[in-house]
Scaffold this active site. Structure first.
Site, PDB file in Angstrom:
ATOM      1  N   LEU A  67       5.661 -22.055  -8.340  1.00  0.00           N
ATOM      2  CA  LEU A  67       4.599 -21.872  -7.340  1.00  0.00           C
ATOM      3  C   LEU A  67       4.004 -20.484  -7.503  1.00  0.00           C
ATOM      4  O   LEU A  67       4.743 -19.516  -7.726  1.00  0.00           O
ATOM      5  CB  LEU A  67       5.164 -21.967  -5.918  1.00  0.00           C
ATOM      6  CG  LEU A  67       5.285 -23.308  -5.239  1.00  0.00           C
ATOM      7  CD1 LEU A  67       5.809 -23.130  -3.821  1.00  0.00           C
ATOM      8  CD2 LEU A  67       3.972 -24.056  -5.224  1.00  0.00           C
ATOM      9  N   LYS A  70       0.777 -16.150  -4.569  1.00  0.00           N
ATOM     10  CA  LYS A  70      -0.392 -15.294  -4.342  1.00  0.00           C
ATOM     11  C   LYS A  70      -1.669 -16.121  -4.215  1.00  0.00           C
ATOM     12  O   LYS A  70      -2.708 -15.607  -3.839  1.00  0.00           O
ATOM     13  CB  LYS A  70      -0.521 -14.276  -5.472  1.00  0.00           C
ATOM     14  CG  LYS A  70       0.636 -13.287  -5.496  1.00  0.00           C
ATOM     15  CD  LYS A  70       0.508 -12.304  -6.629  1.00  0.00           C
ATOM     16  CE  LYS A  70       1.695 -11.353  -6.616  1.00  0.00           C
ATOM     17  NZ  LYS A  70       1.685 -10.450  -7.765  1.00  0.00           N
ATOM     18  N   ASN A  91      15.159 -13.317  -1.949  1.00  0.00           N
ATOM     19  CA  ASN A  91      15.738 -11.980  -2.097  1.00  0.00           C
ATOM     20  C   ASN A  91      14.714 -11.000  -2.677  1.00  0.00           C
ATOM     21  O   ASN A  91      15.029 -10.167  -3.508  1.00  0.00           O
ATOM     22  CB  ASN A  91      17.033 -12.004  -2.921  1.00  0.00           C
ATOM     23  CG  ASN A  91      16.850 -12.444  -4.365  1.00  0.00           C
ATOM     24  OD1 ASN A  91      15.819 -12.980  -4.747  1.00  0.00           O
ATOM     25  ND2 ASN A  91      17.871 -12.223  -5.176  1.00  0.00           N
ATOM     26  N   PHE A  92      13.500 -11.123  -2.192  1.00  0.00           N
ATOM     27  CA  PHE A  92      12.449 -10.186  -2.573  1.00  0.00           C
ATOM     28  C   PHE A  92      12.637  -8.867  -1.824  1.00  0.00           C
ATOM     29  O   PHE A  92      13.416  -8.779  -0.880  1.00  0.00           O
ATOM     30  CB  PHE A  92      11.068 -10.762  -2.230  1.00  0.00           C
ATOM     31  CG  PHE A  92      10.739 -12.025  -2.971  1.00  0.00           C
ATOM     32  CD1 PHE A  92      10.609 -12.028  -4.355  1.00  0.00           C
ATOM     33  CD2 PHE A  92      10.547 -13.220  -2.290  1.00  0.00           C
ATOM     34  CE1 PHE A  92      10.301 -13.208  -5.035  1.00  0.00           C
ATOM     35  CE2 PHE A  92      10.243 -14.393  -2.962  1.00  0.00           C
ATOM     36  CZ  PHE A  92      10.118 -14.377  -4.334  1.00  0.00           C
ATOM     37  N   ARG A  99       3.881 -10.011   3.489  1.00  0.00           N
ATOM     38  CA  ARG A  99       2.597  -9.650   2.869  1.00  0.00           C
ATOM     39  C   ARG A  99       1.912 -10.862   2.238  1.00  0.00           C
ATOM     40  O   ARG A  99       0.695 -10.950   2.200  1.00  0.00           O
ATOM     41  CB  ARG A  99       2.797  -8.557   1.815  1.00  0.00           C
ATOM     42  CG  ARG A  99       2.993  -7.170   2.397  1.00  0.00           C
ATOM     43  CD  ARG A  99       2.913  -6.081   1.337  1.00  0.00           C
ATOM     44  NE  ARG A  99       3.931  -6.189   0.315  1.00  0.00           N
ATOM     45  CZ  ARG A  99       5.183  -5.738   0.421  1.00  0.00           C
ATOM     46  NH1 ARG A  99       5.571  -5.142   1.532  1.00  0.00           N
ATOM     47  NH2 ARG A  99       6.033  -5.874  -0.579  1.00  0.00           N
ATOM     48  N   ASP A 164      26.662  -8.032  -6.797  1.00  0.00           N
ATOM     49  CA  ASP A 164      25.795  -9.211  -6.716  1.00  0.00           C
ATOM     50  C   ASP A 164      26.595 -10.440  -6.289  1.00  0.00           C
ATOM     51  O   ASP A 164      26.160 -11.209  -5.430  1.00  0.00           O
ATOM     52  CB  ASP A 164      25.137  -9.497  -8.067  1.00  0.00           C
ATOM     53  CG  ASP A 164      23.815  -8.777  -8.252  1.00  0.00           C
ATOM     54  OD1 ASP A 164      23.084  -8.619  -7.269  1.00  0.00           O
ATOM     55  OD2 ASP A 164      23.516  -8.392  -9.391  1.00  0.00           O
TER      56      ASP A 164
END
Length: 197
Positions: A67, A70, A91-92, A99, A164
């Site tokens: 996808l 933007k 996990n951005f 935004r 992680d």
């Protein structure tokens, strides 16, 4: 029948922490859809012509799609997927989904039962919120490196990606707790995991 059969998960996570948590959900029977940017997630691109083994392992038992978040069509498609999803994982960097216009406040109105799960390095709020993190930076900041290596020597990075993976385990546990909570309340929630914690 597996315990999470029937659970629908949208996995927008990348690298190790989030994909590992989503892998655990998939292995327990959840229907996990891995959603990548059009160029593929960064870990996929790390192997040249072949798919890296780490990517293949962490994303096994998942469906896959791309996808462009933007683009208005990509956002609209994500919103339509959220209508029927139980969990959305990302996990951005903090604020990225907001935004893009597809953050927690927007998506919870589309699906009030949605569990929106966010994994970051240092949390969604606080003084270090905007610090980006990888396993080795969390090893350094948390003190893991101070107890690794030779006695009397400089701090050393632990082998593998322990921060992680531990972050992924806590991410998985937070999502499971939210699923149990939703059984009682009927409402979704925001799950926040910080690797530093």
């Amino acid at each position: 029948m597996q315990v999470l059969e029937g659970l629908k998960v949208l996995d927008l996570t990348q690298i190790y922490q989030g994909p590992y948590a989503a892998f655990l959900l998939a292995m327990a029977g959840a229907e996990v859809v891995k959603i990548e940017p059009q160029a593929g997630e960064r870990l996929r691109r790390g192997g040249g012509a072949e798919t890296p083994m780490a990517f293949a392992m962490l994303n096994s038992n998942k469906k896959s799609m791309t996808l462009d978040l933007k683009h208005p069509d990509g956002k609209a498609l994500l919103k339509s997927l959220v209508e029927k999803a139980d969990v959305l994982m990302e996990n951005f960097a903090p604020g990225t989904m907001d935004r893009l216009g597809v953050g927690y406040e927007v998506l919870k109105d589309i699906n009030p039962r949605l569990i929106y799960a966010s994994a970051t390095g240092y949390g969604l709020t606080g003084p270090d919120r905007d610090q980006l993190a990888m396993d080795h930076t969390i090893q350094a900041a948390s003190g893991v490196m101070s107890v690794t290596g030779e006695r009397g020597g400089p701090p050393a990075r632990a082998g593998g990606t322990p921060c992680d993976i531990m972050g992924g385990i806590h991410f998985h546990a937070g999502i499971l707790q939210a699923i149990l909570g939703r059984e009682r309340s009927g409402k979704g929630t925001l799950v926040e995991i910080a690797m530093m914690e």
